[in-house]
Scaffold this active site. Structure first.
Site, short mmCIF file in Angstrom:
data_model
loop_
_atom_site.label_atom_id
_atom_site.label_comp_id
_atom_site.label_asym_id
_atom_site.label_seq_id
_atom_site.Cartn_x
_atom_site.Cartn_y
_atom_site.Cartn_z
CG ASP A 35 41.26 16.56 40.76
OD1 ASP A 35 40.36 16.67 39.92
OD2 ASP A 35 41.55 15.50 41.34
CE LYS A 56 35.58 13.99 41.34
NZ LYS A 56 36.96 13.83 41.54
CG MET A 168 39.00 13.94 52.38
SD MET A 168 38.29 12.76 51.21
CE MET A 168 39.59 11.55 51.12
N1 SAH Z 1 45.31 12.33 46.49
C1 SAH Z 1 45.50 13.29 47.56
C2 SAH Z 1 44.39 13.24 48.57
C3 SAH Z 1 43.04 13.67 48.04
S1 SAH Z 1 41.80 13.63 49.25
C4 SAH Z 1 46.85 13.03 48.21
O1 SAH Z 1 47.48 12.00 47.95
O2 SAH Z 1 47.30 13.89 48.98
C5 SAH Z 1 41.75 15.31 49.79
C6 SAH Z 1 42.32 15.43 51.16
O3 SAH Z 1 43.72 15.40 51.10
C7 SAH Z 1 41.99 16.73 51.87
O4 SAH Z 1 40.72 16.69 52.48
C8 SAH Z 1 43.09 16.80 52.90
O5 SAH Z 1 42.83 15.94 53.98
C9 SAH Z 1 44.25 16.22 52.12
N2 SAH Z 1 45.10 17.24 51.51
C10 SAH Z 1 45.33 17.43 50.21
N3 SAH Z 1 46.21 18.44 50.01
C11 SAH Z 1 46.55 18.89 51.24
C12 SAH Z 1 47.43 19.89 51.73
N4 SAH Z 1 48.17 20.65 50.91
N5 SAH Z 1 47.51 20.07 53.07
C13 SAH Z 1 46.82 19.29 53.91
N6 SAH Z 1 45.98 18.33 53.51
C14 SAH Z 1 45.84 18.13 52.20
#
Ligand code: SAH
Length: 245
Positions: A35, A56, A168
């Site tokens: 991803d 995506k 998000m």
């Molecule tokens: N599975 C992922 C989340 C996916 S949804 C997890 O467990 O972290 C995608 C959202 O995750 C983004 O919109 C943001 O809100 C958050 N996110 C993912 N990576 C991030 C990062 N390095 N810093 C801050 N927010 C992050």
């Protein structure tokens, strides 16, 4: 390792936050489907694998989920060891559950491997203790984007007494703010907005619920970011200690 699909969390970005199990799965992988929130640096653990990017991000060109499903199935049926690598934890807003169920229904063995989810990583990196004793009685992970009509139940969340970690949320700051205010959350409630958590580019913006929209704009907050909303987000002393360590 026999042919199967590993649904693996790559953590929030810092390659040192990969789990040993994730590293082992990557080492065995013949195909890695990655991803776009995954830090490509983690690919050093799968030098021999074929890497397919299927990112995506919201608003960008995307690989349809159905295509990702079929691709995983195709490689698994060829007897290949497939790693589906997702940002954070595969089961926290990551569709890990959906993909595991879809593959299981077609007789493909799957294994889910934890990753450190961005919300927890970001808070801890900033020295924010999400469940600080006497300050928060728990933590709620919530997305500002939902498939169901009503959207998140901000009034109920406002009354929960737990720290809110919002995923998000960058394009929904206005809704988050007004929903929580309408639900009775005080406008002085501390907020931390953490961008690129755990990466060298990490930035954090400390604000209050009432001011978060204006502050985020001044700060030019960008995705990916998480929002931490609750009294624990005011633990500035801890954050300062953490930075100097
Ligand atoms: N599975 C992922 C989340 C996916 S949804 C997890 O467990 O972290 C995608 C959202 O995750 C983004 O919109 C943001 O809100 C958050 N996110 C993912 N990576 C991030 C990062 N390095 N810093 C801050 N927010 C992050």
């Amino acid at each position: 390792m026999s042919a199967k699909v590993w649904l693996v969390g790559a953590g929030p970005g810092d390659p040192e936050l990969l789990t040993l199990k994730a590293v082992r799965a990557l080492g065995e992988a013949q195909v890695v489907m990655i991803d776009d929130l995954v830090n490509p640096a983690v690919l050093e653990h799968c030098p021999g694998a074929r890497v397919i990017r299927v990112g995506k991000r919201g608003g960008c060109r995307s690989t349809p989920q159905a295509f990702i499903h079929r691709l995983m199935l195709r490689y698994a049926r060829q007897g290949k060891c497939v790693v589906r690598l997702k940002g954070g934890d595969p089961c926290i807003f990551g569709r890990g559950g959906e993909e595991a169920q879809w593959l299981a229904a077609r007789g493909i063995e799957t294994e889910l491997v934890n990753g450190i989810t961005a919300g927890l990583a970001g808070a801890t990196r900033c020295g924010i203790p999400l469940t600080h004793r006497g300050v928060a009685r728990g933590v709620t992970l919530v997305t500002a984007h939902t498939l169901d009509d009503g959207g998140p139940q901000w009034p109920a969340l406002a009354q929960s007494g737990t720290t809110l970690v919002v995923y998000m949320g960058v394009s929904k700051l206005d809704e988050v703010r007004s929903g929580l205010l309408a639900g009775g959350m005080a406008s002085e409630t501390p907020v931390a907005m953490i961008e690129n958590a755990s990466l060298p580019e990490q930035r954090e913006c400390r604000s209050r619920l009432g001011d978060m929209l204006v502050d985020a704009r001044t700060f030019a907050l960008k995705s990916p970011a998480i929002l931490v909303i609750g009294e624990v987000a005011a633990q500035a002393a801890l954050a300062a200690l953490q930075r100097s360590a």
